[in-house]
Design an enzyme around this catalytic site. Structure first.
Site, PDB file in Angstrom:
ATOM      1  N   ALA A   1      -6.053   4.572   2.321  1.00 61.84           N
ATOM      2  CA  ALA A   1      -5.329   4.222   3.537  1.00 61.84           C
ATOM      3  C   ALA A   1      -6.249   4.504   4.727  1.00 61.84           C
ATOM      4  CB  ALA A   1      -4.057   5.049   3.636  1.00 61.84           C
TER       5      ALA A   1
ATOM      6  N   GLY B   1      -5.280   5.333  -1.441  1.00 67.43           N
ATOM      7  CA  GLY B   1      -4.552   4.061  -1.493  1.00 67.43           C
ATOM      8  C   GLY B   1      -5.311   2.979  -2.257  1.00 67.43           C
TER       9      GLY B   1
ATOM     10  N   GLU C   1      -4.536   3.585  -5.735  1.00 71.76           N
ATOM     11  CA  GLU C   1      -3.124   3.236  -5.922  1.00 71.76           C
ATOM     12  C   GLU C   1      -2.940   1.713  -5.968  1.00 71.76           C
ATOM     13  OE1 GLU C   1      -2.370   5.958  -2.645  1.00 71.76           O
ATOM     14  OE2 GLU C   1      -0.697   6.779  -3.797  1.00 71.76           O
TER      15      GLU C   1
ATOM     16  N   GLU D   1      -6.225  12.631  -1.188  1.00 72.91           N
ATOM     17  CA  GLU D   1      -5.284  12.888  -0.093  1.00 72.91           C
ATOM     18  C   GLU D   1      -5.143  14.367   0.228  1.00 72.91           C
ATOM     19  OE1 GLU D   1      -4.770  10.766  -2.612  1.00 72.91           O
ATOM     20  OE2 GLU D   1      -3.919   8.896  -1.831  1.00 72.91           O
TER      21      GLU D   1
HETATM   22  N1  CAA Z   1     -10.054   5.213   6.492  1.00 75.24           N
HETATM   23  C1  CAA Z   1     -10.713   4.844   7.585  1.00 75.24           C
HETATM   24  N2  CAA Z   1     -12.053   4.701   7.632  1.00 75.24           N
HETATM   25  C2  CAA Z   1     -12.739   4.950   6.501  1.00 75.24           C
HETATM   26  C3  CAA Z   1     -12.116   5.345   5.315  1.00 75.24           C
HETATM   27  C4  CAA Z   1     -10.708   5.475   5.336  1.00 75.24           C
HETATM   28  N3  CAA Z   1     -10.005   5.820   4.241  1.00 75.24           N
HETATM   29  N4  CAA Z   1     -13.054   5.533   4.377  1.00 75.24           N
HETATM   30  C5  CAA Z   1     -14.236   5.253   4.950  1.00 75.24           C
HETATM   31  N5  CAA Z   1     -14.056   4.899   6.236  1.00 75.24           N
HETATM   32  C6  CAA Z   1     -15.068   4.537   7.225  1.00 75.24           C
HETATM   33  C7  CAA Z   1     -15.840   5.752   7.688  1.00 75.24           C
HETATM   34  O1  CAA Z   1     -15.127   6.419   8.723  1.00 75.24           O
HETATM   35  C8  CAA Z   1     -17.096   5.110   8.178  1.00 75.24           C
HETATM   36  O2  CAA Z   1     -16.855   4.565   9.450  1.00 75.24           O
HETATM   37  P1  CAA Z   1     -17.915   4.800  10.679  1.00 75.24           P
HETATM   38  O3  CAA Z   1     -19.158   4.108  10.218  1.00 75.24           O
HETATM   39  O4  CAA Z   1     -17.238   4.147  11.822  1.00 75.24           O
HETATM   40  O5  CAA Z   1     -18.078   6.270  10.793  1.00 75.24           O
HETATM   41  C9  CAA Z   1     -17.317   3.947   7.220  1.00 75.24           C
HETATM   42  O6  CAA Z   1     -16.026   3.702   6.622  1.00 75.24           O
HETATM   43  C10 CAA Z   1     -18.282   4.268   6.105  1.00 75.24           C
HETATM   44  O7  CAA Z   1     -17.861   5.463   5.484  1.00 75.24           O
HETATM   45  P2  CAA Z   1     -18.818   6.733   5.236  1.00 75.24           P
HETATM   46  O8  CAA Z   1     -19.853   6.781   6.319  1.00 75.24           O
HETATM   47  O9  CAA Z   1     -17.964   7.923   5.072  1.00 75.24           O
HETATM   48  O10 CAA Z   1     -19.480   6.278   3.860  1.00 75.24           O
HETATM   49  P3  CAA Z   1     -20.091   7.269   2.745  1.00 75.24           P
HETATM   50  O11 CAA Z   1     -20.823   6.358   1.813  1.00 75.24           O
HETATM   51  O12 CAA Z   1     -20.831   8.398   3.390  1.00 75.24           O
HETATM   52  O13 CAA Z   1     -18.815   7.900   2.007  1.00 75.24           O
HETATM   53  C11 CAA Z   1     -16.639   7.830   0.981  1.00 75.24           C
HETATM   54  C12 CAA Z   1     -17.944   7.080   1.264  1.00 75.24           C
HETATM   55  C13 CAA Z   1     -16.917   9.017   0.040  1.00 75.24           C
HETATM   56  C14 CAA Z   1     -15.695   6.859   0.326  1.00 75.24           C
HETATM   57  C15 CAA Z   1     -16.059   8.367   2.303  1.00 75.24           C
HETATM   58  O14 CAA Z   1     -16.005   7.289   3.235  1.00 75.24           O
HETATM   59  C16 CAA Z   1     -14.672   8.930   2.200  1.00 75.24           C
HETATM   60  O15 CAA Z   1     -14.490  10.039   1.732  1.00 75.24           O
HETATM   61  N6  CAA Z   1     -13.651   8.165   2.679  1.00 75.24           N
HETATM   62  C17 CAA Z   1     -12.288   8.631   2.736  1.00 75.24           C
HETATM   63  C18 CAA Z   1     -11.637   8.651   1.355  1.00 75.24           C
HETATM   64  C19 CAA Z   1     -10.235   9.182   1.453  1.00 75.24           C
HETATM   65  O16 CAA Z   1      -9.971  10.313   1.815  1.00 75.24           O
HETATM   66  N7  CAA Z   1      -9.238   8.337   1.116  1.00 75.24           N
HETATM   67  C20 CAA Z   1      -7.850   8.701   1.111  1.00 75.24           C
HETATM   68  C21 CAA Z   1      -7.212   8.192   2.355  1.00 75.24           C
HETATM   69  S1  CAA Z   1      -5.555   8.778   2.530  1.00 75.24           S
HETATM   70  C22 CAA Z   1      -4.597   7.775   1.576  1.00 75.24           C
HETATM   71  O17 CAA Z   1      -5.059   6.855   0.934  1.00 75.24           O
HETATM   72  C23 CAA Z   1      -3.126   8.083   1.659  1.00 75.24           C
HETATM   73  C24 CAA Z   1      -2.267   7.392   0.666  1.00 75.24           C
HETATM   74  O18 CAA Z   1      -2.296   7.582  -0.528  1.00 75.24           O
HETATM   75  C25 CAA Z   1      -1.205   6.578   1.163  1.00 75.24           C
END
Ligand code: CAA
Length: 258
Positions: free
Chosen positions: A66, A109, A112, A132
Site C-alpha cells: 500500500a 498489499g 496480498e 506492515e
Molecule cells: N509506498 C510508497 N512509496 C514506496 C513504497 C510504498 N509501499 N515502497 C517503495 N516506495 C518508494 C520509495 O519511497 C522510493 O521513493 P523515492 O525515490 O521518492 O524515495 C521508491 O519507491 C523506491 O524505493 P526504495 O528507494 O526504498 O527502493 P529500495 O530498492 O531501496 O527498497 C523496498 C525496496 C525494500 C521494497 C523498499 O522500498 C520498501 O521497504 N518499501 C516498503 C515496503 C512496505 O513496507 N510495504 C508495506 C506497505 S503497508 C501495506 O501494504 C498495508 C496493507 O497491507 C494494507
C-alpha cells in the site's frame, strides 16, 4: 491506455493483461491504482472475448505494498470513512481467473494482491513479505486471513509478526506460489497459462474456480456437497457433451461456452 494513469491495460487474444505502472513508487498501491484495477477487471469481466486475466508489475517490483506516502498522515476516522481496503472487493468480484505474474518485491498489499489471484506464477527474483508490522500497522488487504489459509498458521505468524521477506523457493514450498520460472519466461508463462484456461469451456472454468473458492470458506461436508452438485450440473452443458465426444472421437473439442 489513456483511461488509466496507474496501469497499462490491454487484451492479447482471449487474455486480459494488466501491468501495474507506478515505477517511481515500486507500484505502491494508492487509492487511484486500486480504483483503476477494479475498473479494469470489471471491463474484462464484461468482455466476452476475455477468458482469463494476468496481473503483473515490473521486473523490480510486482508491488511494494500500500502507498505509505498516501497513508502516512491519515487518522483512524480518515481510513474508516474512506473504508481503506474496501475497494479491493471489486477486484476479487471478477469471476474470470486471475493469474499474478510476480517478479521482484511483492510486499504488504503487493503480496496480498498476489494472494487475491487464483494462480501465482513467480520469477526466481520474487520476494514476498508482510512488513506492515514494521510500520506500526498490520496487513489490511487480506494478509492475516488469506495468507494464514494459504500457508498455515506457523508460517503466516512468522511472516506477519517479524515482517521478514521470503525468497521464491520458500514461497513455493509453503504453497503461496503455483510455479517458479526464470525471469525472462515470466510473462510468457503467465499468458500461456491464461490462454490455455481461456480455451476451455468458460462455464466449466468459472464453476471450477467457484468450487475451489468455496474450499477456502466452507467446511468439508458443505464443500463436498457444493462440488458434487456443481459437477453434476455441468452435465447440462453442451460443452460437456462436446468435450467427452471429442475425446472419444480423438479430436480437439470445440467449446462454445454453452
Ligand atoms: N509506498 C510508497 N512509496 C514506496 C513504497 C510504498 N509501499 N515502497 C517503495 N516506495 C518508494 C520509495 O519511497 C522510493 O521513493 P523515492 O525515490 O521518492 O524515495 C521508491 O519507491 C523506491 O524505493 P526504495 O528507494 O526504498 O527502493 P529500495 O530498492 O531501496 O527498497 C523496498 C525496496 C525494500 C521494497 C523498499 O522500498 C520498501 O521497504 N518499501 C516498503 C515496503 C512496505 O513496507 N510495504 C508495506 C506497505 S503497508 C501495506 O501494504 C498495508 C496493507 O497491507 C494494507
Amino acid at each position: 491506455d489513456a483511461a488509466f494513469e496507474t496501469l497499462l491495460v490491454e487484451t492479447r487474444g482471449a487474455v486480459g493483461l494488466v501491468t501495474l505502472n507506478r515505477p517511481k513508487a515500486l507500484n505502491a498501491l494508492n487509492a487511484a491504482l486500486i480504483e483503476e484495477l477494479g475498473r479494469a477487471l470489471e471491463a474484462f469481466e464484461a468482455d466476452e472475448a476475455v477468458g482469463a486475466v494476468v496481473i503483473t508489475g515490473s521486473e523490480k517490483a510486482f508491488a511494494a505494498g500500500a502507498d505509505i506516502r498516501e497513508m502516512a498522515q491519515m487518522s483512524f476516522a480518515d481510513v474508516y470513512l474512506a473504508d481503506l481496503g474496501g475497494a479491493w472487493a471489486r477486484v476479487v468480484a471478477c469471476r474470470k481467473p486471475r493469474i499474478a505474474a510476480v517478479s521482484g518485491y511483492a510486499l504488504g498489499g503487493g503480496a496480498e494482491l498476489a494472494q487475491m489471484c487464483d494462480i501465482v506464477i513467480a520469477s526466481t527474483t520474487a520476494k514476498f513479505g508482510q512488513p506492515e508490522i514494521t510500520l506500526g500497522i498490520i496487513p489490511g488487504f487480506g494478509g492475516t486471513q488469506r495468507l494464514a489459509r494459504a500457508v498455515g498458521k506457523a508460517k503466516a505468524m512468522d511472516l506477519i509478526l517479524t515482517g521478514r521477506m521470503m525468497d521464491v523457493e520458500e514461497a513455493e514450498r509453503c504453497g503461496l506460489v503455483s510455479r517458479v520460472v526464470a525471469p525472462e519466461r515470466l510473462l510468457d508463462e503467465a499468458i500461456e497459462a491464461a490462454e490455455k484456461i481461456a480455451g476451455f469451456s468458460r462455464v466449466a472454468v468459472l464453476a471450477a474456480k467457484e468450487a475451489v473458492d468455496v474450499a477456502q470458506e466452507a467446511g468439508l461436508t458443505e464443500g463436498m456437497r457444493f462440488e458434487r452438485r456443481t459437477f453434476q450440473s455441468l452435465f447440462a452443458t453442451d460443452d460437456q457433451s462436446e468435450g467427452m465426444a471429442a475425446f472419444l472421437e480423438k479430436r480437439k473439442p470445440s467449446f462454445r461456452n454453452r
